[in-house]
Design a protein around this motif. Structure first.
Motif, mmCIF file in Angstrom:
data_model
loop_
_atom_site.group_PDB
_atom_site.id
_atom_site.type_symbol
_atom_site.label_atom_id
_atom_site.label_comp_id
_atom_site.label_asym_id
_atom_site.label_seq_id
_atom_site.Cartn_x
_atom_site.Cartn_y
_atom_site.Cartn_z
ATOM 1 N N TYR A 117 0.822 -1.211 0.000
ATOM 2 C CA TYR A 117 0.000 0.000 0.000
ATOM 3 C C TYR A 117 0.856 1.262 0.000
ATOM 4 N N THR A 118 0.402 2.235 -0.794
ATOM 5 C CA THR A 118 1.055 3.543 -0.805
ATOM 6 C C THR A 118 0.747 4.254 0.514
ATOM 7 N N LYS A 143 -3.493 3.283 -1.786
ATOM 8 C CA LYS A 143 -3.791 2.388 -2.903
ATOM 9 C C LYS A 143 -2.851 1.191 -2.834
ATOM 10 N N VAL A 189 -0.687 -1.501 -4.409
ATOM 11 C CA VAL A 189 0.016 -1.834 -5.645
ATOM 12 C C VAL A 189 0.225 -3.346 -5.697
ATOM 13 N N GLU A 231 5.347 1.765 -7.810
ATOM 14 C CA GLU A 231 4.566 1.626 -9.045
ATOM 15 C C GLU A 231 5.461 1.472 -10.274
ATOM 16 N N TYR A 265 -3.512 -1.079 -9.363
ATOM 17 C CA TYR A 265 -3.932 -0.818 -7.991
ATOM 18 C C TYR A 265 -5.072 -1.778 -7.673
ATOM 19 N N SER A 286 -5.771 3.187 -11.432
ATOM 20 C CA SER A 286 -4.738 2.541 -12.248
ATOM 21 C C SER A 286 -4.640 3.223 -13.610
ATOM 22 N N LYS A 310 -3.160 6.748 -13.362
ATOM 23 C CA LYS A 310 -1.722 6.754 -13.054
ATOM 24 C C LYS A 310 -0.874 6.617 -14.315
#
Length: 537
Positions: free
Chosen positions: A182-183, A191, A193, A324, A382, A389, A392
């Protein structure tokens, strides 16, 4: 029927190493005054299978998620590797997480099982009634902790001390997810990943091409294994390339060099705020007497870069990446100080663009974007968030959210996070310069600089705040800190406020958390000092 083993899947790697070099020491979990834990590849394979069997006993199948919430302990690695045997997907969670954020991680990932250390159980218990997906919790105790006679949850230690189990490898596709990281959620909900198994092969390739690990290198980190950096730079390359890895339970600026001396560590990894914290430590006669050759850094402030190298007798290899994607590096001794280098030729294309996606000329700040050098569109997944997603990788380019610039020779420089940056009286303030000056003051052990809305109300303007942790609050001389800043900084760089704290709140990657600093700034005015208040005492 046995499957063909593949070096792009962690469980396969550990099985192969356990068969070819079973008695080779691969990991040391250093524990300060407590007994260290030394592991061979055979140990790792045996214990990984025990956890894999536990996952199967609780019905976790391929694609099911389980959370791992602990600091850097052997059980963390057993669990993560166990998932790659069965196809279950691990969800590493920052051990400091609690409350709504912890509830969000578990609900969003749909974790069915949680492996956690005893010191963190209370945080889990508070939110567990609101997480219906979790069906089982296993608690791990340290060797020096007494096991409870009436634990409300099963005890992981008893599984690890129990009979050997053999699950073996059941996943053949390197693109099958290994984990969801997770971010930090600085711009909204975190989010997740989705990270495929094949990343370990990429990490090993980087170790050979970029970090250039040699056979006699000993790798060290105190960064959390829940963070991509510790996995990418230290753990995974060490396991694949058979380089001894030393891990601390958490980052320690005071013991760092002693740990490296004890174990002969030749390289370690840093993130931005950590370099300043280490540099803030009182100078010692033996600072330069250590076995470290290269510090692999993501964000060394340019203001302390050369002084850091000289004081500790090391060389800095600077790099840039995100979980990411995106990657660039500056080899030791090449390019300008302060730059994170250039992307690897033939692997990645990287550029700086303005708000209309036009490429910025040198020395003009814009957003850093990247894509494969082949021209293929960038890809990010994500978990359960296709809209994020897609956003991004708009237009086929990975949108980093980082504001940066290049120089005339194509070297990249990080400036600030999109939506961040400190503009004060028309000037953009570089926090690292302010932090260097304050970090060198003998009363200060740690510092983080950020901005708050200007008291004058000017749109887009921020006042400069330096949050400091004193060596001894009773002896702290704030007036002398302001005097040092006045002497060594441009006028607009001098902090508008000094904020005195017991500790600086940080992310798992040791980055100061501005939103919490701002909250403390607003709620605890007694800890905030203007220059005038500092003079009054």
């Amino acid at each position: 029927m046995a499957i063909e083993l593949n070096m792009m899947i962690l469980g396969h790697v550990i099985q192969m190493k356990a068969e070819s070099a079973p008695d080779k020491k691969c990991l040391i979990f250093e524990r300060g005054e407590k007994p260290d834990v030394h592991l061979t590849y055979a140990d790792l394979w045996k214990n990984t299978n025990k956890v894999a069997a536990l996952l199967q006993e609780h019905g976790l199948k391929k694609g099911d998620k389980f959370a791992v919430m602990m600091r850097n302990h052997p059980e963390f690695l057993y669990a993560m590797t166990a998932g790659t045997l069965t196809g279950a997907i691990s969800v590493p969670i920052d051990p400091r997480t609690k409350g709504e954020k912890l509830k969000y991680y578990l609900n969003n990932s749909e974790a069915k099982l949680v492996l956690i250390t005893a010191d963190l159980v209370e945080n889990l218990k508070q939110i567990l009634p609101d997480v219906p997906s979790v069906k089982a919790v296993y608690v791990n105790y340290m060797p020096w902790e007494k096991l409870p006679a009436d634990s409300p949850y099963p005890i992981l230690n008893q599984v690890m001390d129990g009979p050997e189990k053999m699950v073996g490898n059941h996943i053949e596709d390197p693109m099958h997810p290994m984990e969801i990281i997770y971010t930090s959620g600085t711009t909204g909900d975190p989010k997740g990943v989705v990270c495929a198994n094949n990343r370990i092969a990429q990490y090993a390739l980087m170790a050979q091409m970029v970090w250039k690990y040699q056979e006699d290198d000993v790798l060290y980190t105190g960064l959390s294994l829940t963070h991509g950096n510790a996995q990418a730079v230290t753990l995974m390359p060490g396991l694949v390339l058979e380089r001894l890895v030393v891990l601390s339970e958490r980052f320690t600026k005071s013991r760092l060099w002693d740990i490296c001396r004890k174990f002969g560590c030749t390289t370690f990894s840093l993130l931005g705020g950590m370099a300043t914290a280490i540099y803030s430590e009182p100078a010692k006669p033996n600072d330069a007497d250590n076995p470290v050759k290269v510090v692999i850094s993501a964000g060394t402030p340019r203001a302390i870069w050369e002084a850091f190298e000289k004081r500790f007798n090391v060389q800095i290899l600077e790099w840039y990446a995100a979980v990411e994607g995106g990657f660039a590096y500056k080899p030791v001794g090449e390019g300008p100080v302060g730059s994170f280098g250039k992307p690897v030729p033939g692997l990645l294309e990287m550029k700086i663009v303005d708000e209309n996606d036009n490429e910025c000329p040198p020395n003009v700040i814009g957003e850093l974007v990247s894509r494969p050098a082949s021209g293929e569109p960038a890809h990010v997944e994500y978990y359960k968030n296709p809209e994020a997603s897609k956003k991004k990788v708009r237009g086929g380019w990975l949108r980093s959210g980082d504001m940066a610039h290049t120089d005339e020779n194509g070297y990249f420089f990080f400036d600030y996070r999109k939506g961040g940056g400190i503009r004060h009286n028309g000037d953009f303030v570089h926090p690292d310069y302010v932090e260097k000056v304050i970090a060198e003051h003998p009363d200060v052990t740690e510092v983080a600089v950020y901005g708050v809305p200007s008291a004058g109300g000017a749109p887009g303007e921020l006042d400069v705040v330096a949050a400091i942790v004193p060596v001894d609050r009773a002896k702290l001389n704030l007036g002398s800190i302001y005097a040092k800043c006045r002497k060594e900084l441009e006028t607009n760089f001098v902090p508008s406020y000094l904020q005195v704290l017991e500790e600086i709140p940080k992310t798992i990657s040791e980055k100061p958390q501005e939103r919490f600093l701002i909250d403390l700034f607003e709620k605890r005015k007694e800890d905030v000092y203007t220059e005038e208040r500092a003079k009054r005492g």
